[in-house]
Design an enzyme around this catalytic site. Structure first.
Site, mmCIF file in Angstrom:
data_model
loop_
_atom_site.group_PDB
_atom_site.id
_atom_site.type_symbol
_atom_site.label_atom_id
_atom_site.label_comp_id
_atom_site.label_asym_id
_atom_site.label_seq_id
_atom_site.Cartn_x
_atom_site.Cartn_y
_atom_site.Cartn_z
ATOM 1 C CD1 TRP A 21 -2.616 1.743 0.643
ATOM 2 C CD2 TRP A 21 -1.776 1.980 2.707
ATOM 3 N NE1 TRP A 21 -3.244 2.823 1.244
ATOM 4 C CE2 TRP A 21 -2.738 2.990 2.514
ATOM 5 C CE3 TRP A 21 -1.108 1.922 3.932
ATOM 6 C CZ2 TRP A 21 -3.057 3.934 3.492
ATOM 7 C CZ3 TRP A 21 -1.426 2.861 4.916
ATOM 8 C CH2 TRP A 21 -2.391 3.851 4.692
ATOM 9 C CE1 TYR A 54 -4.384 -0.964 -0.385
ATOM 10 C CE2 TYR A 54 -2.689 -2.636 -0.477
ATOM 11 C CZ TYR A 54 -3.723 -2.020 0.186
ATOM 12 O OH TYR A 54 -4.086 -2.459 1.439
ATOM 13 C CB SER A 206 -0.681 0.544 9.953
ATOM 14 O OG SER A 206 -0.896 0.976 8.639
ATOM 15 N N PRO A 207 1.320 -2.147 11.639
ATOM 16 C CG PRO A 207 2.832 -3.905 11.373
ATOM 17 C CD PRO A 207 1.774 -3.145 10.636
HETATM 18 P P1 NDP Z 1 3.686 -0.041 8.583
HETATM 19 O O1 NDP Z 1 3.082 0.406 9.860
HETATM 20 O O2 NDP Z 1 4.586 -1.218 8.594
HETATM 21 O O3 NDP Z 1 4.435 1.212 7.917
HETATM 22 C C1 NDP Z 1 5.331 0.997 6.880
HETATM 23 C C2 NDP Z 1 6.113 2.241 6.602
HETATM 24 O O4 NDP Z 1 6.902 2.588 7.731
HETATM 25 C C3 NDP Z 1 7.104 2.023 5.469
HETATM 26 O O5 NDP Z 1 6.529 2.189 4.198
HETATM 27 C C4 NDP Z 1 8.173 3.035 5.798
HETATM 28 O O6 NDP Z 1 7.724 4.316 5.371
HETATM 29 C C5 NDP Z 1 8.210 2.991 7.326
HETATM 30 N N1 NDP Z 1 9.157 1.972 7.813
HETATM 31 C C6 NDP Z 1 9.109 0.640 7.626
HETATM 32 N N2 NDP Z 1 10.130 0.027 8.221
HETATM 33 C C7 NDP Z 1 10.860 0.994 8.802
HETATM 34 C C8 NDP Z 1 12.038 0.966 9.556
HETATM 35 N N3 NDP Z 1 12.665 -0.176 9.842
HETATM 36 N N4 NDP Z 1 12.537 2.149 10.029
HETATM 37 C C9 NDP Z 1 11.880 3.314 9.747
HETATM 38 N N5 NDP Z 1 10.761 3.397 9.014
HETATM 39 C C10 NDP Z 1 10.241 2.236 8.552
HETATM 40 O O7 NDP Z 1 2.557 -0.470 7.608
HETATM 41 P P2 NDP Z 1 1.764 0.214 6.366
HETATM 42 O O8 NDP Z 1 1.011 1.380 6.849
HETATM 43 O O9 NDP Z 1 2.697 0.373 5.222
HETATM 44 O O10 NDP Z 1 0.765 -0.941 6.035
HETATM 45 C C11 NDP Z 1 1.282 -2.235 5.764
HETATM 46 C C12 NDP Z 1 0.388 -3.003 4.865
HETATM 47 O O11 NDP Z 1 -0.883 -3.190 5.483
HETATM 48 C C13 NDP Z 1 0.037 -2.334 3.539
HETATM 49 O O12 NDP Z 1 1.049 -2.453 2.600
HETATM 50 C C14 NDP Z 1 -1.195 -3.091 3.140
HETATM 51 O O13 NDP Z 1 -0.833 -4.342 2.611
HETATM 52 C C15 NDP Z 1 -1.890 -3.280 4.483
HETATM 53 N N6 NDP Z 1 -2.927 -2.248 4.725
HETATM 54 C C16 NDP Z 1 -4.221 -2.674 4.713
HETATM 55 C C17 NDP Z 1 -5.248 -1.795 4.915
HETATM 56 C C18 NDP Z 1 -6.642 -2.312 4.888
HETATM 57 O O14 NDP Z 1 -7.588 -1.515 4.856
HETATM 58 N N7 NDP Z 1 -6.848 -3.598 4.858
HETATM 59 C C19 NDP Z 1 -5.017 -0.352 5.129
HETATM 60 C C20 NDP Z 1 -3.614 -0.004 5.149
HETATM 61 C C21 NDP Z 1 -2.620 -0.931 4.969
HETATM 62 P P3 NDP Z 1 8.710 5.532 4.943
HETATM 63 O O15 NDP Z 1 10.095 4.987 4.807
HETATM 64 O O16 NDP Z 1 8.133 6.031 3.684
HETATM 65 O O17 NDP Z 1 8.582 6.517 6.052
#
Ligand code: NDP
Length: 335
Positions: A21, A54, A206-207
């Site tokens: 996403w 997405y 979004s853990p």
């Molecule tokens: P996360 O809470 O894991 O956030 C991920 C983001 O955090 C990354 O894209 C990056 O962003 C940052 N990050 C990741 N690892 C690190 C690290 N080690 N150190 C620092 N920053 C880090 O989850 P998402 O919000 O991306 O959601 C994960 C998945 O959940 C989505 O891809 C999707 O598959 C699903 N989802 C489902 C939804 C639903 O309605 N069912 C809604 C939303 C998500 P950056 O580097 O850009 O700052």
């Protein structure tokens, strides 16, 4: 990597799922997306999550390209249907029979696979009779285009009704995909206990609260360049966590992570995996190194004293209201 059963089924998935996403087809270049998927595979992640919506279908294509050439039987590929796609016409969204049976074909084509392991209702459709939706899902399963069915952000009652219909139709509804993190615990009171009873697992999104729980956003400081909070197309999604109070409280977790010998992202991901009803933490990444850091959270046990200290540090910025789940389903089908 550690693996857990998804719901009361024989399907095992990796404790960390890679999700795309906001990243694939949008925030990051295709080359970086391919590198992130490569590092996920190299780290032992076998489970990948996407959705038709997405990047208006582009994310599925990018993931399909990245996984092509891999042994299909060694992967679990998940996608979703509900939100508007394509030209966003009146039947291009929701969980009608028409949209489900059409949308799965587009998803399979873009993902370059004959079937997905899990096909998920991205939200509850308040306009389509649930029986119609479940019959359409049953047909998708019988056509061999999906192996199992899941839902996302459904309430406990909606999951209960869905599971009952699925059983009548002889298909398995085995997962729920809600938001869940140290900061967002809306599922704990109703969705998780009902799911446990029904043989449904959570795959939690979004853990890391979209990166906020990595601790990289300091209060009163500009977000790091290229991060989700600093990027035009993604900063709206993360805005609700970017308050001085939340960011200050999150900084208080740093000594706890250090004492446990974990990075902050690892602490955040390990935290959701302590909940027995959670099968997998669904993590995003904008760079391959993030994936490598994050996967180390698999298999970690956090002591009760540490769990209690986390609650103390975060205090009342934690969202616990179960009513927040119902708010996630639009009152009308979006177009
Ligand atoms: P996360 O809470 O894991 O956030 C991920 C983001 O955090 C990354 O894209 C990056 O962003 C940052 N990050 C990741 N690892 C690190 C690290 N080690 N150190 C620092 N920053 C880090 O989850 P998402 O919000 O991306 O959601 C994960 C998945 O959940 C989505 O891809 C999707 O598959 C699903 N989802 C489902 C939804 C639903 O309605 N069912 C809604 C939303 C998500 P950056 O580097 O850009 O700052």
């Amino acid at each position: 990597m550690e693996f857990r059963y998804l719901g009361r089924s024989g399907l095992k998935i990796s404790e960390i799922t890679y999700g795309n996403w906001l990243t694939h087809g949008s925030q990051i270049e295709n080359e970086t997306a391919q590198a992130c998927v490569r590092s996920a595979l190299d780290a032992g992640i076998t489970t990948f999550d996407t959705a038709d919506v997405y990047a208006n279908t582009k994310a599925e294509s990018v993931l399909g390209d990245a996984l092509s050439g891999e042994r299909r039987e060694s992967l679990e590929i998940f996608t979703k249907v509900y939100w508007p796609t394509g030209p966003k016409g009146h039947n291009d969204s929701g969980l009608s029979r028409k949209h489900i049976l059409e949308s799965i074909n587009g998803s399979l084509k873009r993902l370059r696979t004959d079937y997905v392991d899990l096909y998920q209702a991205h939200r509850f459709d308040t306009e389509t009779p649930l029986e119609e939706t479940m019959r359409a899902f049953a047909d998708v399963v019988r056509q061999g285009k999906a192996l199992y069915i899941g839902v996302s952000e459904w309430t406990a009652d909606q999951i209960r009704e869905g599971v009952a219909l699925a059983r009548e139709l002889g298909i398995q509804l085995i997962s729920s995909q809600p938001e869940y993190s140290m900061l967002w615990r809306a599922i704990e009171e109703e969705v998780a206990p009902a799911s446990e009873e029904l043989g449904v697992s959570q795959i939690v999104w979004s853990p890391m609260a979209q990166g906020v729980l990595s601790g990289k956003y300091a209060p009163d400081t500009a977000p790091p360049e290229g991060s989700r909070a600093a990027t035009e197309v993604t900063k709206g999604a993360i805005a609700r966590f970017m308050t001085p109070e939340i960011l200050t409280r999150v900084q208080g977790l740093r000594p706890l992570a250090e004492e446990a010998g974990l990075t902050m992202p690892q602490l955040a991901i390990a935290w959701v995996l302590q909940n027995d009803n959670v099968a997998s933490a669904l993590v995003g990444a904008s760079r391959p190194e993030q994936v490598t850091d994050n996967v180390k959270a698999a298999g970690i046990t956090l002591e009760p004293a540490l769990m209690a200290s986390i609650d103390e540090v975060l205090g009342d910025v934690v969202e616990r209201d179960p009513a927040r789940t119902a708010e996630r389903a639009p009152k009308q089908r979006p177009s």
